[in-house]
Scaffold this motif. Sequence first.
Motif, short mmCIF file in Angstrom:
data_model
loop_
_atom_site.label_atom_id
_atom_site.label_comp_id
_atom_site.label_asym_id
_atom_site.label_seq_id
_atom_site.Cartn_x
_atom_site.Cartn_y
_atom_site.Cartn_z
N VAL A 254 -12.72 -5.81 -4.20
CA VAL A 254 -12.43 -4.87 -3.22
C VAL A 254 -11.20 -4.24 -3.19
CG1 VAL A 254 -14.29 -5.62 -2.12
CG2 VAL A 254 -12.17 -6.51 -1.34
N LEU A 255 -10.71 -3.28 -2.65
CA LEU A 255 -9.49 -2.65 -2.46
C LEU A 255 -9.53 -2.71 -0.79
CD1 LEU A 255 -7.15 -0.49 -1.58
CD2 LEU A 255 -6.64 -1.82 -3.64
N LEU A 256 -8.48 -3.43 -0.09
CA LEU A 256 -8.34 -3.15 1.45
C LEU A 256 -7.20 -2.23 1.60
CD1 LEU A 256 -8.80 -3.87 4.31
CD2 LEU A 256 -7.34 -5.86 3.80
N LYS A 257 -7.45 -1.33 2.38
CA LYS A 257 -6.17 -0.46 2.82
C LYS A 257 -5.91 -0.54 4.27
CE LYS A 257 -3.20 3.23 3.04
NZ LYS A 257 -3.18 3.22 4.47
N LEU A 258 -4.55 -0.99 4.30
CA LEU A 258 -3.98 -1.27 5.67
C LEU A 258 -2.84 -0.33 5.82
CD1 LEU A 258 -3.68 -4.95 5.50
CD2 LEU A 258 -5.28 -3.69 6.62
N SER A 259 -2.95 0.39 7.14
CA SER A 259 -1.78 1.30 7.28
C SER A 259 -0.63 0.30 7.82
CB SER A 259 -2.22 1.91 8.44
OG SER A 259 -2.30 1.42 9.84
N LEU B 296 -14.20 -16.99 -0.38
CA LEU B 296 -15.47 -16.57 -0.57
C LEU B 296 -15.85 -15.95 -2.04
CD1 LEU B 296 -16.37 -14.72 2.69
CD2 LEU B 296 -17.13 -17.15 2.11
N GLY B 297 -14.96 -16.08 -2.84
CA GLY B 297 -14.96 -15.57 -4.18
C GLY B 297 -14.54 -14.09 -4.55
N VAL B 298 -14.21 -13.46 -3.30
CA VAL B 298 -13.87 -11.99 -3.71
C VAL B 298 -12.42 -11.66 -4.13
CG1 VAL B 298 -13.91 -9.63 -2.44
CG2 VAL B 298 -15.47 -11.46 -1.48
N GLN B 299 -12.37 -10.85 -5.13
CA GLN B 299 -11.16 -10.63 -5.36
C GLN B 299 -10.59 -9.28 -4.71
OE1 GLN B 299 -11.93 -9.52 -9.67
NE2 GLN B 299 -11.07 -11.76 -10.30
N VAL B 300 -9.63 -9.57 -4.13
CA VAL B 300 -9.06 -8.69 -3.07
C VAL B 300 -7.61 -7.95 -3.58
CG1 VAL B 300 -8.17 -8.37 -0.73
CG2 VAL B 300 -9.80 -9.99 -1.25
N GLY B 301 -7.48 -6.82 -3.56
CA GLY B 301 -6.42 -6.17 -3.74
C GLY B 301 -6.04 -5.19 -2.51
N VAL B 302 -4.71 -5.02 -2.22
CA VAL B 302 -4.35 -4.48 -0.70
C VAL B 302 -3.50 -3.80 -0.95
CG1 VAL B 302 -3.67 -5.24 1.30
CG2 VAL B 302 -4.75 -6.75 0.43
N VAL B 303 -3.70 -2.36 -0.33
CA VAL B 303 -2.55 -1.14 -0.37
C VAL B 303 -2.22 -1.31 1.09
CG1 VAL B 303 -2.21 1.17 -0.68
CG2 VAL B 303 -3.41 -0.09 -2.25
N VAL B 304 -1.04 -1.26 1.22
CA VAL B 304 -0.07 -1.15 2.56
C VAL B 304 0.67 0.27 2.70
CG1 VAL B 304 -0.26 -3.60 3.07
CG2 VAL B 304 1.93 -2.40 1.70
N GLY B 305 0.37 0.93 3.70
CA GLY B 305 1.12 2.05 4.21
C GLY B 305 2.63 1.71 4.68
N GLY B 306 3.32 2.61 4.94
CA GLY B 306 4.80 2.45 5.42
C GLY B 306 5.19 2.98 6.70
N MET C 43 8.63 -2.98 1.59
CA MET C 43 8.84 -3.84 2.51
C MET C 43 7.58 -4.73 3.05
SD MET C 43 11.91 -1.70 4.40
CE MET C 43 12.27 -2.92 5.58
N ASN C 44 6.58 -3.79 3.66
CA ASN C 44 5.53 -4.30 3.99
C ASN C 44 4.84 -5.22 3.27
OD1 ASN C 44 5.71 -3.02 6.67
ND2 ASN C 44 4.71 -1.38 6.15
N ALA C 45 4.58 -4.71 1.71
CA ALA C 45 3.65 -5.61 0.81
C ALA C 45 4.45 -6.90 0.91
CB ALA C 45 3.86 -4.74 -0.40
#
Length: 239
Positions: free
Chosen positions: A10-15, A45-55, A84-86
């Motif tokens: 999954v890709l998790l998008k965080l502001s 849990l075995g989920v591959q996680v990608g994260v995109v953070v805003g600024g 910076m957030n990442a």
Amino acid sequence: MADKPLYRRVLLKLSGEALMGDRGFGIDPKVVERLASEIVQAHQLGVQVGVVVGGGNIFRGVKVAAEGGDRTTGDYLGMLATVMNALAVRSAIDRLGVSAVVLSAIAIPALCETFTQREALKHFAENKVLVFAGGTGNPFFTTDSGAALRAAEMNCDALLKGTQVDGVYTADPKKDPTATRYERLTHQEVLAKNLQVMDAAAIALARDNRIPVIVFSVHESGSFVDVLTGHGRSTVITD
């Protein structure tokens, strides 16, 4: 035993605003630590996680343009804010014993790796959490578009967007007490109704690559893992 997750990758998008908690600016370490903990739980849990953070907690190029400044320069400054957030998110994940890497669309080799699809997939194969920074690397595109792009490039099963509320509503529920929440929508309905979920380019990209978008409240503790296992409140956008 925890329920089996519904998604493999999954890709998790965080502001950026999600990272500042109740503060008016910057990063709240306690919030970052909580979000990192939930990402680690998903990883376990075995989920591959990608994260995109805003600024947006640090800088917004759109605001610069609205005040008469140069939009291109403003957007690049916003990309630096996402880096910076990442770095903060990666550090919090690392402290919890899970390896994470920051991949930036703009080259800053002293701080992080530069994104390429090939290297990112290698990191997934090495069981790392990937934190994507720099948006698309281009001005005039939002980090929502960057999230949809990375979800497509990484062959993600779903794009999860953590927001201020627990799904997509007919109107802003903070302003309109009569607003009702959608359980399910199609990508095309989001575009046709002009629902302010993500920008149109992001929704269209998700639609064209058949990526479900799941909108949930990032402020509710445990909500990320709940959504991954089919629980909690959310709106599912899928065709």
